[in-house]
Design an enzyme around this catalytic site. Structure first.
Site, PDB file in Angstrom:
ATOM      1  N   LYS A  14       0.830  -1.204   0.000  1.00  0.00           N
ATOM      2  CA  LYS A  14       0.000   0.000   0.000  1.00  0.00           C
ATOM      3  C   LYS A  14       0.869   1.261   0.000  1.00  0.00           C
ATOM      4  O   LYS A  14       0.669   2.161  -0.818  1.00  0.00           O
ATOM      5  CB  LYS A  14      -0.923   0.025   1.233  1.00  0.00           C
ATOM      6  CG  LYS A  14      -1.888  -1.161   1.313  1.00  0.00           C
ATOM      7  CD  LYS A  14      -2.817  -1.058   2.512  1.00  0.00           C
ATOM      8  CE  LYS A  14      -2.131  -1.123   3.866  1.00  0.00           C
ATOM      9  NZ  LYS A  14      -1.511  -2.430   4.189  1.00  0.00           N
ATOM     10  N   ARG A  89     -10.288   0.544   7.848  1.00  0.00           N
ATOM     11  CA  ARG A  89      -9.803  -0.786   8.217  1.00  0.00           C
ATOM     12  C   ARG A  89     -10.851  -1.587   8.955  1.00  0.00           C
ATOM     13  O   ARG A  89     -10.573  -2.721   9.347  1.00  0.00           O
ATOM     14  CB  ARG A  89      -8.630  -0.596   9.176  1.00  0.00           C
ATOM     15  CG  ARG A  89      -7.306  -1.023   8.644  1.00  0.00           C
ATOM     16  CD  ARG A  89      -6.344  -0.624   9.743  1.00  0.00           C
ATOM     17  NE  ARG A  89      -5.140  -1.327   9.693  1.00  0.00           N
ATOM     18  CZ  ARG A  89      -4.042  -0.897   9.060  1.00  0.00           C
ATOM     19  NH1 ARG A  89      -4.042   0.194   8.381  1.00  0.00           N
ATOM     20  NH2 ARG A  89      -2.951  -1.596   9.115  1.00  0.00           N
ATOM     21  N   ARG A 128      11.648  -5.351   5.401  1.00  0.00           N
ATOM     22  CA  ARG A 128      11.394  -3.933   5.084  1.00  0.00           C
ATOM     23  C   ARG A 128      12.336  -3.012   5.865  1.00  0.00           C
ATOM     24  O   ARG A 128      12.602  -3.239   7.038  1.00  0.00           O
ATOM     25  CB  ARG A 128       9.952  -3.564   5.431  1.00  0.00           C
ATOM     26  CG  ARG A 128       9.721  -2.050   5.332  1.00  0.00           C
ATOM     27  CD  ARG A 128       8.289  -1.676   5.345  1.00  0.00           C
ATOM     28  NE  ARG A 128       7.571  -2.202   6.492  1.00  0.00           N
ATOM     29  CZ  ARG A 128       6.243  -2.177   6.588  1.00  0.00           C
ATOM     30  NH1 ARG A 128       5.520  -1.665   5.626  1.00  0.00           N
ATOM     31  NH2 ARG A 128       5.652  -2.673   7.654  1.00  0.00           N
ATOM     32  N   ARG A 161      10.802  -1.102  11.279  1.00  0.00           N
ATOM     33  CA  ARG A 161       9.665  -0.636  12.065  1.00  0.00           C
ATOM     34  C   ARG A 161       9.492  -1.490  13.313  1.00  0.00           C
ATOM     35  O   ARG A 161       9.706  -2.694  13.273  1.00  0.00           O
ATOM     36  CB  ARG A 161       8.397  -0.704  11.206  1.00  0.00           C
ATOM     37  CG  ARG A 161       7.744   0.640  11.018  1.00  0.00           C
ATOM     38  CD  ARG A 161       6.717   0.597   9.935  1.00  0.00           C
ATOM     39  NE  ARG A 161       5.533  -0.185  10.286  1.00  0.00           N
ATOM     40  CZ  ARG A 161       4.456  -0.283   9.505  1.00  0.00           C
ATOM     41  NH1 ARG A 161       4.443   0.348   8.340  1.00  0.00           N
ATOM     42  NH2 ARG A 161       3.424  -0.997   9.867  1.00  0.00           N
ATOM     43  N   ARG A 172      -1.005  -8.807  13.369  1.00  0.00           N
ATOM     44  CA  ARG A 172      -1.561  -7.855  12.382  1.00  0.00           C
ATOM     45  C   ARG A 172      -2.320  -8.604  11.291  1.00  0.00           C
ATOM     46  O   ARG A 172      -3.367  -8.152  10.829  1.00  0.00           O
ATOM     47  CB  ARG A 172      -0.427  -7.022  11.769  1.00  0.00           C
ATOM     48  CG  ARG A 172       0.098  -5.950  12.737  1.00  0.00           C
ATOM     49  CD  ARG A 172       1.509  -5.505  12.404  1.00  0.00           C
ATOM     50  NE  ARG A 172       1.644  -4.908  11.090  1.00  0.00           N
ATOM     51  CZ  ARG A 172       2.800  -4.781  10.447  1.00  0.00           C
ATOM     52  NH1 ARG A 172       3.929  -5.227  10.990  1.00  0.00           N
ATOM     53  NH2 ARG A 172       2.842  -4.212   9.267  1.00  0.00           N
TER      54      ARG A 172
HETATM   55  P1  AP5 Z   1       4.767  -1.638   1.981  1.00  0.00           P
HETATM   56  O1  AP5 Z   1       4.508  -0.803   0.789  1.00  0.00           O
HETATM   57  O2  AP5 Z   1       5.424  -0.995   3.142  1.00  0.00           O
HETATM   58  O3  AP5 Z   1       3.412  -2.386   2.428  1.00  0.00           O
HETATM   59  P2  AP5 Z   1       2.147  -1.839   3.194  1.00  0.00           P
HETATM   60  O4  AP5 Z   1       0.957  -2.467   2.560  1.00  0.00           O
HETATM   61  O5  AP5 Z   1       2.168  -0.354   3.287  1.00  0.00           O
HETATM   62  O6  AP5 Z   1       2.375  -2.527   4.612  1.00  0.00           O
HETATM   63  P3  AP5 Z   1       2.246  -1.930   6.077  1.00  0.00           P
HETATM   64  O7  AP5 Z   1       3.020  -2.849   6.977  1.00  0.00           O
HETATM   65  O8  AP5 Z   1       2.561  -0.489   6.124  1.00  0.00           O
HETATM   66  O9  AP5 Z   1       0.722  -2.151   6.337  1.00  0.00           O
HETATM   67  P4  AP5 Z   1       0.016  -2.175   7.661  1.00  0.00           P
HETATM   68  O10 AP5 Z   1      -1.383  -2.060   7.207  1.00  0.00           O
HETATM   69  O11 AP5 Z   1       0.335  -3.307   8.525  1.00  0.00           O
HETATM   70  O12 AP5 Z   1       0.639  -0.925   8.465  1.00  0.00           O
HETATM   71  P5  AP5 Z   1       0.134   0.556   8.754  1.00  0.00           P
HETATM   72  O13 AP5 Z   1       1.312   1.423   8.844  1.00  0.00           O
HETATM   73  O14 AP5 Z   1      -0.944   0.913   7.843  1.00  0.00           O
HETATM   74  O15 AP5 Z   1       5.633  -2.905   1.525  1.00  0.00           O
HETATM   75  C1  AP5 Z   1       6.128  -3.826   2.486  1.00  0.00           C
HETATM   76  C2  AP5 Z   1       7.534  -4.318   2.090  1.00  0.00           C
HETATM   77  O16 AP5 Z   1       7.444  -5.084   0.894  1.00  0.00           O
HETATM   78  C3  AP5 Z   1       8.536  -3.178   1.783  1.00  0.00           C
HETATM   79  O17 AP5 Z   1       9.796  -3.562   2.237  1.00  0.00           O
HETATM   80  C4  AP5 Z   1       8.500  -3.070   0.265  1.00  0.00           C
HETATM   81  O18 AP5 Z   1       9.739  -2.614  -0.259  1.00  0.00           O
HETATM   82  C5  AP5 Z   1       8.220  -4.516  -0.152  1.00  0.00           C
HETATM   83  N1  AP5 Z   1       7.422  -4.622  -1.383  1.00  0.00           N
HETATM   84  C6  AP5 Z   1       6.426  -3.811  -1.804  1.00  0.00           C
HETATM   85  N2  AP5 Z   1       5.910  -4.247  -2.979  1.00  0.00           N
HETATM   86  C7  AP5 Z   1       6.604  -5.395  -3.295  1.00  0.00           C
HETATM   87  C8  AP5 Z   1       6.552  -6.322  -4.371  1.00  0.00           C
HETATM   88  N3  AP5 Z   1       5.689  -6.178  -5.405  1.00  0.00           N
HETATM   89  N4  AP5 Z   1       7.407  -7.384  -4.374  1.00  0.00           N
HETATM   90  C9  AP5 Z   1       8.302  -7.540  -3.349  1.00  0.00           C
HETATM   91  N5  AP5 Z   1       8.412  -6.685  -2.295  1.00  0.00           N
HETATM   92  C10 AP5 Z   1       7.570  -5.624  -2.265  1.00  0.00           C
HETATM   93  O19 AP5 Z   1      -0.489   0.392  10.204  1.00  0.00           O
HETATM   94  C11 AP5 Z   1       0.345   0.106  11.309  1.00  0.00           C
HETATM   95  C12 AP5 Z   1      -0.481   0.028  12.580  1.00  0.00           C
HETATM   96  O20 AP5 Z   1      -1.114   1.304  12.826  1.00  0.00           O
HETATM   97  C13 AP5 Z   1      -1.631  -0.975  12.568  1.00  0.00           C
HETATM   98  O21 AP5 Z   1      -1.192  -2.263  12.939  1.00  0.00           O
HETATM   99  C14 AP5 Z   1      -2.595  -0.351  13.575  1.00  0.00           C
HETATM  100  O22 AP5 Z   1      -2.183  -0.617  14.875  1.00  0.00           O
HETATM  101  C15 AP5 Z   1      -2.439   1.124  13.318  1.00  0.00           C
HETATM  102  N6  AP5 Z   1      -3.400   1.646  12.324  1.00  0.00           N
HETATM  103  C16 AP5 Z   1      -3.102   2.215  11.117  1.00  0.00           C
HETATM  104  N7  AP5 Z   1      -4.220   2.559  10.449  1.00  0.00           N
HETATM  105  C17 AP5 Z   1      -5.253   2.204  11.262  1.00  0.00           C
HETATM  106  C18 AP5 Z   1      -6.672   2.272  11.126  1.00  0.00           C
HETATM  107  N8  AP5 Z   1      -7.261   2.786  10.013  1.00  0.00           N
HETATM  108  N9  AP5 Z   1      -7.431   1.795  12.134  1.00  0.00           N
HETATM  109  C19 AP5 Z   1      -6.871   1.289  13.252  1.00  0.00           C
HETATM  110  N10 AP5 Z   1      -5.546   1.182  13.442  1.00  0.00           N
HETATM  111  C20 AP5 Z   1      -4.734   1.639  12.457  1.00  0.00           C
HETATM  112 MG    MG Z   2       2.295   1.058   4.866  1.00  0.00          MG
END
Ligand code: AP5
Ligand code: MG
Ligand code: ZN
Length: 214
Positions: A14, A89, A128, A161, A172
């Site tokens: 994402k 979410r 990552r 992270r 997660r």
């Molecule tokens: P990356 O692009 O970082 O993936 P991502 O989908 O953004 O993953 P996140 O871990 O950020 O998602 P998340 O939903 O768990 O975390 P968030 O910060 O939103 O890619 C991942 C890795 O893969 C990278 O190293 C990249 O280089 C690699 N990659 C990418 N594409 C690739 C490909 N095609 N092939 C190979 N490698 C690839 O949320 C974190 C926390 O915040 C949550 O757990 C929760 O506690 C809280 N939170 C956030 N939003 C909310 C909400 N709306 N409601 C409640 N709690 C929330």
């Molecule tokens: Mg992300």
């Protein structure tokens, strides 16, 4: 109004794809995860509360994230559109977003559902690395920086992270399946959802997204 939602499990890409869409279409990336991590870093009251959930791989309470997004969508830079990365979410968040966009005369045009095999996600998240200064994202194997531990774009150091530990990643993923996956069906009802195969080459996935958005 180019209102876009990026839906997908942790590690689906994402953030990686949101940054490209944001640059190409000149619309802001709104990542609730990034905003919560910023609040944690700044030690605000909201940040301290959020951290207790994030460290466990749990979801931060709906009212907290809904408030963040409601405020953010009113900023002038959201006038042409926006990319929601990691929000909504839960079903209550999606319902709140419907109310907020209606009140602000904004519209969600496309929901991109990023689909990746579950077994790939763990490896992506464990490898990552994120730039401490500009937020650029890397992967030790799939998208390595030119110099180890240093950002290609700004030269600052890369970190892992706090929630990218195996046990937290597993939590997660469980929470994604329980609370977030039901949104796929919610948005199927609106006719706005498009699924994107998000395994394989990052540039090829981005090209597929651009085709959908144009
Ligand atoms: P990356 O692009 O970082 O993936 P991502 O989908 O953004 O993953 P996140 O871990 O950020 O998602 P998340 O939903 O768990 O975390 P968030 O910060 O939103 O890619 C991942 C890795 O893969 C990278 O190293 C990249 O280089 C690699 N990659 C990418 N594409 C690739 C490909 N095609 N092939 C190979 N490698 C690839 O949320 C974190 C926390 O915040 C949550 O757990 C929760 O506690 C809280 N939170 C956030 N939003 C909310 C909400 N709306 N409601 C409640 N709690 C929330
Ligand atoms: Mg992300
Ligand atoms: Zn950087």
């Amino acid at each position: 109004m180019m209102g876009i939602i990026l839906l997908g499990p942790p590690g689906a890409g994402k953030g990686t794809q949101a940054k490209r869409i944001s640059a190409a279409f000149s619309i802001p990336q709104i990542s609730t995860g990034d905003m919560l991590r910023e609040a944690v870093k700044n030690g605000t009251e909201m940040g301290r509360l959020a951290k207790t959930y994030m460290d466990q791989g749990g979801l931060v309470p709906d009212e907290v994230v809904i408030g963040i997004v409601r405020d953010r969508l009113q900023a002038p830079d959201c006038g042409k559109g926006f990319i929601l990365d990691g929000f909504p979410r839960t079903i209550p968040q999606a319902e709140a977003l419907d109310r907020v966009t209606a009140a602000l005369a904004k519209e969600i045009r496309t929901v991109l559902s990023l689909e990746v095999d579950e077994k790939e996600l763990m490896e992506r998240l464990c490898g990552r690395r994120t730039c401490t200064a500009c937020g650029a994202m890397y992967h030790v194997r799939f998208n390595p920086p030119k110099a180890e531990g240093k950002c290609d774009k700004c030269g600052s150091s890369l970190i892992q992270r706090d929630d990218d530990k195996e046990e937290t990643i597993l939590a997660r993923l469980v929470n994604y399946r329980k609370s977030t996956e039901p949104l796929i069906r919610y948005y199927k009802g609106t006719g706005k959802i498009r699924s994107v195969r998000a395994s394989g080459d990052i540039d090829a996935i981005y090209a597929d997204i651009v085709k959908i958005l144009q």
